[in-house]
Design an enzyme around this catalytic site. Sequence first.
Site, short mmCIF file in Angstrom:
data_model
loop_
_atom_site.label_atom_id
_atom_site.label_comp_id
_atom_site.label_asym_id
_atom_site.label_seq_id
_atom_site.Cartn_x
_atom_site.Cartn_y
_atom_site.Cartn_z
N GLY A 38 43.88 44.33 49.53
CA GLY A 38 44.26 45.07 48.23
C GLY A 38 44.73 44.41 47.01
CD GLU A 79 46.16 37.31 36.47
OE1 GLU A 79 45.68 36.29 35.90
OE2 GLU A 79 46.36 37.38 37.52
CE LYS A 108 45.45 36.29 26.21
NZ LYS A 108 44.72 35.92 27.65
CB VAL A 223 40.17 42.30 59.01
CG1 VAL A 223 38.92 41.74 59.41
CG2 VAL A 223 40.04 43.62 58.13
CB THR A 385 39.16 33.42 33.80
OG1 THR A 385 39.40 32.13 34.63
CG2 THR A 385 38.59 32.73 32.49
CB ILE A 387 41.88 40.45 35.63
CG1 ILE A 387 43.31 40.40 36.79
CG2 ILE A 387 41.45 41.51 35.49
CD1 ILE A 387 44.30 40.90 36.16
#
Length: 555
Positions: A38, A79, A108, A223, A385, A387
């Site tokens: 996620g 972020e 920004k 998992v 960079t 995202i």
Amino acid sequence: MERLSRRAAGGGTVPRSPEISVRTHMSNRITRFTIVGGGSAGWLAASILLGTLNRRNDGADTQVELIESPTIPIIGVGEATTLSTFVTFAQLNIDELDFLKHCDATFKAAVRFSGWDVNPDGSPRHYYHPFDAPPYMFNLPPAYHWHRRARADREAGRPVTPFAHAMSPTPALMNAMRAPRGFEQGPFEGLVNYSYHMDATKLGDYLRGYCTALGVDYIADDVDGVQRDERGFISALQLRRRGEHAVEFVIDCSGFRSLVLRQAMGEDFIPYSDSLLCDRALAAQLPHAAPDSPIAPFTTATALGAGWSWEVPLWSRRGTGYVFSSAHRSDDEAIAEFRAHLGEAGREAEPRVIPMAIGRARRGWVKNCLGVGLSAGFIEPLESTSIHLTQVAIRRFLDHLPERDCAPVLAARYNRLTTEMYDDIRDFIVMHYCLSNRDDSPFWRDARQEARIPDRVRERLALWRRKLPSALDIDTNNPLFPEWSYIYVLFGKGAVDDIAFPMEAAVSDDDLDAFLAEQATARARIMARAPDHRALLARIHAEATDPWYGAAGAR
């Protein structure tokens, strides 16, 4: 329609009916994508898949399921983003004001670099890298005109306006703490180009609500294993609670663990440590200095002794950290230096230590597995960079959308583009280090060693000693950093101050005066319309929002 025989009366082959061919292709289409992980990467991937495949389709929906571990924490920090986030949110029809409120987000419009270089008198140098670029004059960038004038002014002892301030209205907005858009403007309309700062964890939660509205299947489970068939394709995941779970196509958003792409599929990791020394980060959250203190509409990157510190201003707090080289600082040394940099505000800070794997997977797409986000690669976040790479990975994958056989020609083309993108971003980041004239610590001397500079960076810098960057020099498909990004950095660092370019003989002082007058008029017009950044955000938070997807997802 009468079905055609496979053989004609005379024994010749009858071409297959186009209708049969179409039916075969449709039966081979991928009907379900399984996202492992996620956080902001997983939920952003799900959002783009659902928003692209299912919102305007006439046929059956494509199923998107997301498996998120209930036991593994998310790395998420404050972020910063690039212009691609602005574009993605607009394409997904995200409610911009609602997003800003729920993700602790701010605007920004630039990155401010502080202390990466020193002036001739030894004082630290500061400059902006804004998101916008000026118009050309008679097919030439006004950088040539400004450069000739600035060189003459320096020689005569006259003051020189900083380059970015002359080229763009954005630095004036930034210095005045003004927002890059007004409240009265429509969604995703700015006075200048902009993107966002946001809380990455809250972004993941927000996009979960968006995806719920579009029908995502959510599975909270771990998992524990991956099953592969005789072709090497993933056939099933072994879940801790649900057991065997069949899959068609897996998107690995499991973070630095790269649980599927690298661990299960065995894909090699290509490190960038030969060129980029920083491999660890400290992350901390601090309150604003005062409830009414200004909120900067830019990210700040301040050079320290063994790397650099970021500051990402959010609505409710500040996100900050120190990206450093473990070869030059121990964790304890870095924490002490970071606290000293923060001053009184950082005295009680207890930063998290985050190891960083800097580099990329050799291939991001292997058979029926696509790595997205940290599982596919990571480059230190100097130009925000992370995202961006997630968004572009999914959008480019959709441009190469495969059938169940995952045609190798599609994966090969995607992987070429992805390798090119990662290497190009690496090269842009390296340029910030190798052009630095700091000489006050072993880190800065080591960072610009000739052996660490990639060949393409050396070639570009040699070229740009003879001419200014142009679009033809950026030999990358749809680059994140166009020629003006390189120009802003070269001029901001003073890397071309001593050069007289041949093209300067072709420019006119009258043209520069006209350009500067036009810029001054535009700057005054924008400044008159731009509200205080904090005041705009306060008004947005006071406004009621009810997006179309709001009722479906709990926030």
